[in-house]
Design an enzyme around this catalytic site. Sequence first.
Site, PDB file in Angstrom:
ATOM      1  N   ASP A 108      52.469  73.765  24.969  1.00  0.00           N
ATOM      2  CA  ASP A 108      53.498  73.859  23.932  1.00  0.00           C
ATOM      3  C   ASP A 108      54.856  73.580  24.574  1.00  0.00           C
ATOM      4  OD1 ASP A 108      55.407  74.564  22.091  1.00  0.00           O
ATOM      5  OD2 ASP A 108      54.367  76.361  21.385  1.00  0.00           O
ATOM      6  N   PHE A 131      55.630  82.530  22.561  1.00  0.00           N
ATOM      7  CA  PHE A 131      56.113  82.296  21.197  1.00  0.00           C
ATOM      8  C   PHE A 131      55.637  80.913  20.768  1.00  0.00           C
ATOM      9  CE2 PHE A 131      58.741  81.082  17.696  1.00  0.00           C
ATOM     10  CZ  PHE A 131      58.913  82.257  16.985  1.00  0.00           C
ATOM     11  N   LYS A 164      61.770  70.889  18.349  1.00  0.00           N
ATOM     12  CA  LYS A 164      63.169  71.214  18.662  1.00  0.00           C
ATOM     13  C   LYS A 164      64.032  69.994  18.999  1.00  0.00           C
ATOM     14  CE  LYS A 164      62.779  76.099  19.918  1.00  0.00           C
ATOM     15  NZ  LYS A 164      63.735  76.793  19.076  1.00  0.00           N
TER      16      LYS A 164
HETATM   17  N1  PLP Z   1      56.730  76.869  20.175  1.00  0.00           N
HETATM   18  C1  PLP Z   1      57.725  77.227  20.995  1.00  0.00           C
HETATM   19  C2  PLP Z   1      57.514  77.198  22.474  1.00  0.00           C
HETATM   20  C3  PLP Z   1      58.957  77.641  20.477  1.00  0.00           C
HETATM   21  O1  PLP Z   1      59.938  78.014  21.294  1.00  0.00           O
HETATM   22  C4  PLP Z   1      59.119  77.662  19.073  1.00  0.00           C
HETATM   23  C5  PLP Z   1      60.386  78.103  18.474  1.00  0.00           C
HETATM   24  O2  PLP Z   1      61.220  78.705  19.090  1.00  0.00           O
HETATM   25  C6  PLP Z   1      58.050  77.267  18.260  1.00  0.00           C
HETATM   26  C7  PLP Z   1      56.869  76.873  18.838  1.00  0.00           C
HETATM   27  C8  PLP Z   1      58.195  77.257  16.766  1.00  0.00           C
HETATM   28  O3  PLP Z   1      59.043  76.219  16.409  1.00  0.00           O
HETATM   29  P1  PLP Z   1      59.771  76.184  14.978  1.00  0.00           P
HETATM   30  O4  PLP Z   1      60.727  77.329  14.952  1.00  0.00           O
HETATM   31  O5  PLP Z   1      60.428  74.826  14.955  1.00  0.00           O
HETATM   32  O6  PLP Z   1      58.725  76.289  13.952  1.00  0.00           O
END
Ligand code: PLP
Length: 429
Positions: free
Chosen positions: A254, A162, A283
């Site tokens: 990520d 994700f 986050k």
């Molecule tokens: N990358 C990862 C690993 C995530 O868990 C998330 C969201 O859950 C995102 C990117 C996207 O982040 P956002 O919801 O702040 O756009």
Amino acid sequence: MSTNPLPTDDLTAGPVPLLRTEVPGPRARTYIARDRAVTSTSLARVHPLVPNRARGCVIEDVDGNRFLDFNAGIAVTATGHCHPQVVAAIEAQAHALVHYCSSDWFVPAYTELCERLVALAPMPGPTRVFLGNSGTEAVEAAIKLARHATGRPNLIAFHGAFHGRSLGSLSLTASKAHYRGGFGPLLPGVFHAPYGEPGEIERTIFRHLSRPEDVAAIFVEPIQGEGGYVVPPARWLAELRALCDAHGILLVVDEVQTGVGRTGRMWAIEHEGVEPDVLLAGKGLASGLPLSAVVARGEVMKWEPGMHGSTFGGNPVACAAALVTLDLVEGGLVEQAAGRGDYLRVRLDRLAASYPVIRDVRGRGLMVGVELPDHDTAVHVEQEAFRRGLLVLTAGPAAVRLSPALVVTEAQIDTACDILDATLATMGA
Ligand code: PLP
């Protein structure tokens, strides 16, 4: 207008959970009805929770019901809800300067946070930072940066990943087909491999789909989040690093969900001793204010002025919250997350020994997944726990995830595990 009163008592002083009304209570039901009439139909609300105020790992809803929060707003409120030092920093910055666009001018809080992230970067040599508002924006920026830095078109990500929901980041996301359905065509040149399986990129992608010299970057979560709190086998991330080195591919880690102390290290990649080319944070970075970061090696982040920017990205109030968050995380919360994570694992392992329905307990630090036989069982646990006043979420096909704030206490972990125990007991699990 909000009818929420200012806090007058210490939310964490009394017993939690504390359910005073049926849930949702009368005021919550009113909000839910109003909300459903005007909000996007795409919002998939998990619980009928209408939070009013919160502190630490405790949330009180509009009817005065108190819940134990093991979600932290989906792994966001790293220092706990409304940490007094974070709130004070937000207040002070809001009095001084709420906004000035850091893409066009030199805003001190932006500079200070980038300096701080450079000092914390898990890669050697000079690094540079771009700040955005969300994890998705960080991913989106990293896609552009990787293509720009390498002059190559293709990207690799993993099944279960994700990375966000904008069209670029969604092209990398492969946790649920539902997220992608109906939005195509997505970005071309994106290929997916199974997560945590050595040799798969060479066997499938390089042999059949893309020459390695056409690949700009591999995007990887060091522990998959939405995909089910999946920890890859030891050495797999090091193998990805070696593969990237062999072919001039950038390794983009990520850490939007895993970063900022959640796994018991500042960055989860540090557990594996792997140095990325680009690290993405979001986050927990600002304890609940919208903020994300792209931290990249200096030789990678060389795009020209004007090639990327953002009106709000790195807003000074969010940066002020982040600077205090990092103070607190570096000042002891990382170690605390490791210790409390161990404690949580012991308690969950004990539950697993009593309930065969628990197939696996996995994770690092305060990022722990409990694997159940199927999605329905995971949803059942999530919903039953809520009825008992504990907030947890499903993740991946069949897991329940626990990601409390780093300030969670052992007593709160005991309470959460007792609730899970009672939930599993009534299921005859
Ligand atoms: N990358 C990862 C690993 C995530 O868990 C998330 C969201 O859950 C995102 C990117 C996207 O982040 P956002 O919801 O702040 O756009």
